[in-house]
Motif scaffolding. Structure first.
Motif, PDB file in Angstrom:
ATOM      1  N   LEU A 228      18.296  10.761  -1.365  1.00 45.06           N
ATOM      2  CA  LEU A 228      17.844  10.819  -0.067  1.00 45.06           C
ATOM      3  C   LEU A 228      16.257  10.742   0.078  1.00 45.06           C
ATOM      4  CD1 LEU A 228      20.541  12.004   2.456  1.00 45.06           C
ATOM      5  CD2 LEU A 228      19.669   9.720   2.237  1.00 45.06           C
ATOM      6  N   PRO A 229      15.938  11.879  -0.449  1.00 42.81           N
ATOM      7  CA  PRO A 229      14.340  12.064  -0.248  1.00 42.81           C
ATOM      8  C   PRO A 229      13.789  10.974  -0.721  1.00 42.81           C
ATOM      9  CG  PRO A 229      15.323  14.231  -0.976  1.00 42.81           C
ATOM     10  CD  PRO A 229      16.254  13.144  -0.867  1.00 42.81           C
ATOM     11  N   ILE A 230      13.767  10.292  -1.950  1.00 39.05           N
ATOM     12  CA  ILE A 230      13.262   9.165  -2.639  1.00 39.05           C
ATOM     13  C   ILE A 230      13.674   7.896  -1.624  1.00 39.05           C
ATOM     14  CG2 ILE A 230      12.788   7.678  -4.630  1.00 39.05           C
ATOM     15  CD1 ILE A 230      12.064  10.833  -4.683  1.00 39.05           C
ATOM     16  N   GLY A 231      14.880   7.830  -1.270  1.00 39.00           N
ATOM     17  CA  GLY A 231      15.488   6.516  -0.571  1.00 39.00           C
ATOM     18  C   GLY A 231      14.664   6.485   0.639  1.00 39.00           C
ATOM     19  N   LEU A 232      14.495   7.611   1.367  1.00 42.18           N
ATOM     20  CA  LEU A 232      13.837   7.622   2.706  1.00 42.18           C
ATOM     21  C   LEU A 232      12.249   6.685   2.554  1.00 42.18           C
ATOM     22  CD1 LEU A 232      14.565  10.834   4.278  1.00 42.18           C
ATOM     23  CD2 LEU A 232      15.498   8.840   4.818  1.00 42.18           C
ATOM     24  N   THR A 233      11.684   6.953   1.355  1.00 47.08           N
ATOM     25  CA  THR A 233      10.265   6.417   1.286  1.00 47.08           C
ATOM     26  C   THR A 233      10.505   4.787   1.433  1.00 47.08           C
ATOM     27  OG1 THR A 233      10.578   5.942  -1.135  1.00 47.08           O
ATOM     28  CG2 THR A 233       9.500   7.967  -0.442  1.00 47.08           C
ATOM     29  N   LEU A 234      11.746   4.061   1.204  1.00 49.32           N
ATOM     30  CA  LEU A 234      11.876   2.604   1.285  1.00 49.32           C
ATOM     31  C   LEU A 234      11.801   2.435   2.721  1.00 49.32           C
ATOM     32  CD1 LEU A 234      14.801   1.988  -1.424  1.00 49.32           C
ATOM     33  CD2 LEU A 234      12.143   1.880  -1.644  1.00 49.32           C
ATOM     34  N   TYR A 235      11.997   3.269   3.509  1.00 54.98           N
ATOM     35  CA  TYR A 235      12.020   2.868   4.969  1.00 54.98           C
ATOM     36  C   TYR A 235      10.493   2.442   5.676  1.00 54.98           C
ATOM     37  CZ  TYR A 235      16.814   4.074   5.600  1.00 54.98           C
ATOM     38  OH  TYR A 235      18.211   4.152   5.424  1.00 54.98           O
ATOM     39  N   THR A 236       9.462   2.773   4.829  1.00 56.46           N
ATOM     40  CA  THR A 236       8.054   2.771   5.216  1.00 56.46           C
ATOM     41  C   THR A 236       7.483   1.358   4.545  1.00 56.46           C
ATOM     42  OG1 THR A 236       7.159   4.081   3.437  1.00 56.46           O
ATOM     43  CG2 THR A 236       7.594   5.012   5.803  1.00 56.46           C
ATOM     44  N   VAL A 237       8.408   0.690   3.788  1.00 57.08           N
ATOM     45  CA  VAL A 237       8.026  -0.598   2.877  1.00 57.08           C
ATOM     46  C   VAL A 237       7.363  -1.666   3.764  1.00 57.08           C
ATOM     47  CG1 VAL A 237      10.103  -1.697   2.991  1.00 57.08           C
ATOM     48  CG2 VAL A 237       8.607  -1.794   0.931  1.00 57.08           C
ATOM     49  N   GLN A 238       7.889  -1.388   4.972  1.00 58.63           N
ATOM     50  CA  GLN A 238       7.320  -2.640   6.032  1.00 58.63           C
ATOM     51  C   GLN A 238       5.707  -2.598   6.025  1.00 58.63           C
ATOM     52  OE1 GLN A 238       9.663  -0.339   6.976  1.00 58.63           O
ATOM     53  NE2 GLN A 238      11.265  -1.105   8.087  1.00 58.63           N
ATOM     54  N   SER A 239       5.222  -1.486   6.060  1.00 52.95           N
ATOM     55  CA  SER A 239       3.712  -1.287   6.335  1.00 52.95           C
ATOM     56  C   SER A 239       3.057  -1.729   5.005  1.00 52.95           C
ATOM     57  CB  SER A 239       3.460   0.241   6.446  1.00 52.95           C
ATOM     58  OG  SER A 239       3.783   1.013   5.291  1.00 52.95           O
ATOM     59  N   SER A 240       3.411  -1.827   3.828  1.00 51.38           N
ATOM     60  CA  SER A 240       3.075  -2.467   2.580  1.00 51.38           C
ATOM     61  C   SER A 240       3.141  -3.844   2.786  1.00 51.38           C
ATOM     62  CB  SER A 240       3.400  -1.935   1.634  1.00 51.38           C
ATOM     63  OG  SER A 240       4.891  -1.927   1.397  1.00 51.38           O
ATOM     64  N   MET A 241       4.014  -4.307   3.581  1.00 51.10           N
ATOM     65  CA  MET A 241       4.048  -5.774   3.676  1.00 51.10           C
ATOM     66  C   MET A 241       3.457  -6.548   4.975  1.00 51.10           C
ATOM     67  SD  MET A 241       8.337  -5.801   2.684  1.00 51.10           S
ATOM     68  CE  MET A 241       8.304  -7.512   3.094  1.00 51.10           C
ATOM     69  N   GLY A 242       2.581  -5.749   5.474  1.00 50.95           N
ATOM     70  CA  GLY A 242       1.856  -6.182   6.463  1.00 50.95           C
ATOM     71  C   GLY A 242       2.689  -6.345   7.769  1.00 50.95           C
ATOM     72  N   ARG A 243       3.902  -5.408   7.854  1.00 52.75           N
ATOM     73  CA  ARG A 243       4.608  -5.192   9.299  1.00 52.75           C
ATOM     74  C   ARG A 243       4.586  -4.038   9.601  1.00 52.75           C
ATOM     75  NH1 ARG A 243      10.491  -6.924   7.174  1.00 52.75           N
ATOM     76  NH2 ARG A 243      10.964  -5.975   9.341  1.00 52.75           N
ATOM     77  N   ARG A 244       4.750  -3.847  10.909  1.00 48.23           N
ATOM     78  CA  ARG A 244       4.797  -2.429  11.475  1.00 48.23           C
ATOM     79  C   ARG A 244       6.203  -1.682  11.364  1.00 48.23           C
ATOM     80  NH1 ARG A 244       3.665  -3.535  17.856  1.00 48.23           N
ATOM     81  NH2 ARG A 244       5.831  -4.276  17.585  1.00 48.23           N
TER      82      ARG A 244
END
Length: 283
Positions: A228-244
């Protein structure tokens, strides 16, 4: 007399209560903020003015958090790792503590203090040699490679040893008279008498394994094995794709990830506190 006057001083009582309330607020305010934010809509986060209270309570954020990025898989991996590490570490620490507390052999105290001193070595320093060892064993990118380095917990051995030292030697003599060998003495006499400390150690270990971030980040690269601690980082992947980033979904996922720890602690808090108190009885 003086001690009783100090304990009964109303001014000191008020100050103590105020400090306790202040500390409680410092702990609870971030949690309450995250809880309330997990029900917000995207407009509440990205509107012109920040609002603490949601304009519309959105329960669907928790469903989105569960369905996004295989949350169930991350949860399963975290449960497997935390349970296995907790069981193995508790067993190893208990056996080691019994040996250091009740068995007499050459260099026992020296070995014990050297063993405890290893707790002062930052795990970051051991990353490279531990990774190379796991690589030579073929355990890189496996749950076994994630679990194996975490099952040794020197402070757990210290905690258990201190509790076992507090048990009067009369129990040991009585067990020997009854014909108990060392293993029977451990399981039938000592282990039942330190069950609160065992519970405290298990909670400590479970929480440490559940919240572990750095070592899984180093040893695991397959997304299917993320905890879970690593998986939660995937939830912020939108910011690296130009999305909010959807912060409400991120907050919901974070709260779901800490829910198992809260449940475990609520059911075992009394034994946890008693075990910590017993662990410091004798040096």
């Amino acid at each position: 007399m003086t001690s009783n006057k100090i304990k009964g001083n109303p001014v000191q009582k008020v100050i103590s209560y105020l400090l306790a309330i202040l500390l409680l607020l410092l702990v609870l305010i971030p949690f309450i903020t995250a809880l309330v934010s997990s029900f917000k809509t995207a407009d509440d986060f990205y509107g012109n003015s920040y609002t603490l209270w949601p304009s519309d309570w959105r329960i669907e954020n928790y469903l989105d958090a569960w369905n996004f990025a295989a949350f169930g898989t991350f949860l399963k991996n975290s449960i497997v790792c935390a349970v296995v590490v907790t069981i193995c570490s508790t067993i190893i620490s208990s056996f080691a503590a019994f040996g250091f507390a009740r068995l007499h052999f050459f260099g026992r105290d020296v070995i014990f203090y050297i063993f405890i001193m290893t707790q002062g070595i930052p795990f970051v320093v051991l990353f490279i040699p531990t990774y190379l060892l796991m690589n030579n064993l073929g355990l890189v990118n496996t749950l076994a490679g994630l679990i194996l380095p975490l099952i040794s917990f020197p402070m757990g051995t210290f905690l258990m040893r201190q509790t076992m030292l507090s048990i009067p030697i009369d129990y040991e003599y009585a067990a020997m008279i009854d014909g108990c060998n060392r293993f029977q003495m451990f399981f039938k006499v000592f282990l039942p008498m330190v069950n609160n400390t065992v519970m405290a150690l298990a909670i400590f270990t479970f929480m440490g394994s559940w919240n572990n971030y750095i070592w899984p980040l180093v040893i695991i690269s397959d997304q299917k094995l993320y905890t879970l601690p690593i998986g939660l980082t995937l939830y912020t992947v939108q910011s690296s794709m130009g999305r909010r980033p959807e912060w409400s979904v991120i907050m919901a996922a974070a709260l779901l990830s800490v829910l198992p720890i809260m449940i475990v602690y609520c059911f075992a808090s009394r034994r946890f506190m008693e075990g910590i108190a017993l662990g410091g009885l004798k040096a």
